[in-house]
Design a protein around this motif. Structure first.
Motif, mmCIF file in Angstrom:
data_model
loop_
_atom_site.group_PDB
_atom_site.id
_atom_site.type_symbol
_atom_site.label_atom_id
_atom_site.label_comp_id
_atom_site.label_asym_id
_atom_site.label_seq_id
_atom_site.Cartn_x
_atom_site.Cartn_y
_atom_site.Cartn_z
ATOM 1 N N HIS A 168 0.799 -1.087 -0.058
ATOM 2 C CA HIS A 168 0.044 -0.219 -0.043
ATOM 3 C C HIS A 168 0.881 1.130 -0.190
ATOM 4 O O HIS A 168 2.081 1.022 0.207
ATOM 5 N N CYS A 203 -4.776 5.796 0.206
ATOM 6 C CA CYS A 203 -3.914 4.753 -0.270
ATOM 7 C C CYS A 203 -3.321 5.310 -1.828
ATOM 8 O O CYS A 203 -4.394 5.316 -2.436
ATOM 9 N N GLU A 205 -1.291 3.491 -3.621
ATOM 10 C CA GLU A 205 -0.933 2.194 -4.590
ATOM 11 C C GLU A 205 -1.837 1.300 -4.793
ATOM 12 O O GLU A 205 -2.300 0.698 -3.723
ATOM 13 N N PHE A 206 -2.148 1.022 -5.945
ATOM 14 C CA PHE A 206 -3.279 0.044 -6.042
ATOM 15 C C PHE A 206 -3.119 -1.284 -5.394
ATOM 16 O O PHE A 206 -1.915 -2.095 -5.621
ATOM 17 N N CYS A 207 -3.853 -1.733 -4.726
ATOM 18 C CA CYS A 207 -3.742 -2.622 -3.794
ATOM 19 C C CYS A 207 -4.921 -3.722 -3.860
ATOM 20 O O CYS A 207 -5.117 -4.840 -3.095
ATOM 21 N N HIS A 211 -9.109 -0.492 -3.286
ATOM 22 C CA HIS A 211 -8.122 0.355 -3.435
ATOM 23 C C HIS A 211 -8.736 1.789 -3.388
ATOM 24 O O HIS A 211 -8.116 2.863 -2.237
ATOM 25 N N MET A 214 -9.996 3.170 0.199
ATOM 26 C CA MET A 214 -8.945 3.046 1.203
ATOM 27 C C MET A 214 -8.509 4.396 1.870
ATOM 28 O O MET A 214 -7.451 4.786 1.661
HETATM 29 CU CU1 CUA Z 1 -4.059 -0.044 -0.165
HETATM 30 CU CU2 CUA Z 1 -4.340 0.856 -2.220
#
Ligand code: CUA
Length: 334
Positions: A168, A203, A205-207, A211, A214
């Motif tokens: 993340h 967040c 960063e693609f998670c 995502h 988040m």
């Molecule tokens: Cu955690 Cu995007």
């Protein structure tokens, strides 16, 4: 036949559209904008951003002008030895000028990086990224939160960042730049806030599927209010509750909520989901997805997958009258 003018017109249109898009993207949203910094590190990032935008924008415009000149105005080359056909032109405009520009960018970036070195501080917050929420600990204060970080103004906060599952990225645009949360690794970072306020984080960063949902809040309080908050967050929780709340607590355990959630002062010690000790005081539910109110809380418990599909909370059936008691109990946790 290859038509230079038509090609050039297309290219011009494309470049101008890019320019327009860039300008249109420069909004000033109050709670989450890099253009509206609320701390010294964020102000430095914003300063570097503007420097790059202006310098590179100028280069972009000059390049467009030269391209226009080459395509539309300059007479065809007849090998008459004009400046634009010499090796000197290639060396100056192709090597020396770009090298000087890159050097300026390097110095500006390094300068900002050095200025962002974490300062000494005695307040540490540990943040663990989870799909799709934020686990927040104050290791020296024994406080655990989720999706919300309380900080004092005028005092830097050291962050220890790690992840429980995938990568993340921690980002509160108004308080500092970004830093990744990596499984099995701890990254050091810091934030600070000059003024009291509520700053939205995201967040970056693609998670996974949620995502986009988040988010979290950093709540900056004046130092004395922060100390009061710390004292309140650490106070012992009452055993005895009003009848409806006691009933809600029974429902909590009967429905098995304690499998995943912890509440300080009770036997609920679940670690998979957010700690609910301070749930009633949170600004939002589902990591910034919906405002925290009784209706939304009941909706969330009834069907979390409808509100945030793909989150890890399963749908658990709770009878309507039990739901009222459960929500009342959870809302009372501050
Ligand atoms: Cu955690 Cu995007």
């Amino acid at each position: 036949m290859f038509n230079v003018r038509r090609w050039a017109a297309w290219l011009y249109g494309l470049l101008l559209s890019l320019l327009a898009l860039g300008v249109a993207g420069c909004g000033r949203t109050p709670t989450q904008s890099i253009l509206n910094p609320a701390s010294d590190p964020a102000a430095r990032v914003t300063g570097l951003t503007w420097f790059l935008v202006i310098l590179l924008g100028l280069i972009f415009l000059i390049t467009l002008a030269l391209l226009g000149f080459a395509l539309f105005l300059r007479p065809p080359d007849r090998g008459d030895g004009s400046f634009f056909t010499t090796t000197r032109f290639v060396v100056i405009s192709g090597i020396l000028i770009p090298a000087a520009i890159l050097f300026i960018l390097l110095v500006a970036s390094l300068n900002t990086t050095v200025a962002l070195t974490p300062p000494e501080t005695d307040l540490t917050v540990r943040v663990i990224g989870r799909q799709f929420w934020w686990e927040v600990h104050y290791p020296d204060l024994g406080i655990t939160l989720a999706n919300e970080i309380q900080i004092p103004t005028g005092r830097p906060v050291r962050l220890e960042l790690t992840s429980g599952d995938v990568i993340h990225s921690f980002w509160v645009p108004r308080l500092n730049g970004k830093m990744d949360l990596i499984p099995g690794h701890e990254n050091q970072f810091w934030i600070a806030a000059e003024r009291p306020g509520t700053y939205r984080g995201k967040c970056a960063e693609f998670c996974g599927v949620q995502h986009a949902k988040m988010a979290f809040w950093v709540v900056a309080l004046p130092p004395e209010q922060f100390e009061a908050w710390v004292a309140d967050a650490r106070r012992p929780r009452p055993e005895a509750l009003a009848p409806q709340l006691a009933e809600g607590r029974k429902v909590f355990f009967r429905a098995g909520c304690d499998t995943c959630h912890a509440i300080r002062g009770t036997r609920a010690q679940g670690k998979r989901g957010p700690n609910l000790t301070h749930l009633g005081g949170r600004l939002s539910l589902g990591a910034g997805t919906i405002p925290n109110n009784t209706g939304n809380l009941q909706g969330w418990i009834s069907n979390p997958q409808a509100i945030k599909p793909g989150n890890l909370m399963p749908r658990v059936y709770v009878a309507p009258k039990d739901l009222h008691a459960l929500a009342a109990y959870l809302e009372s946790l501050k």
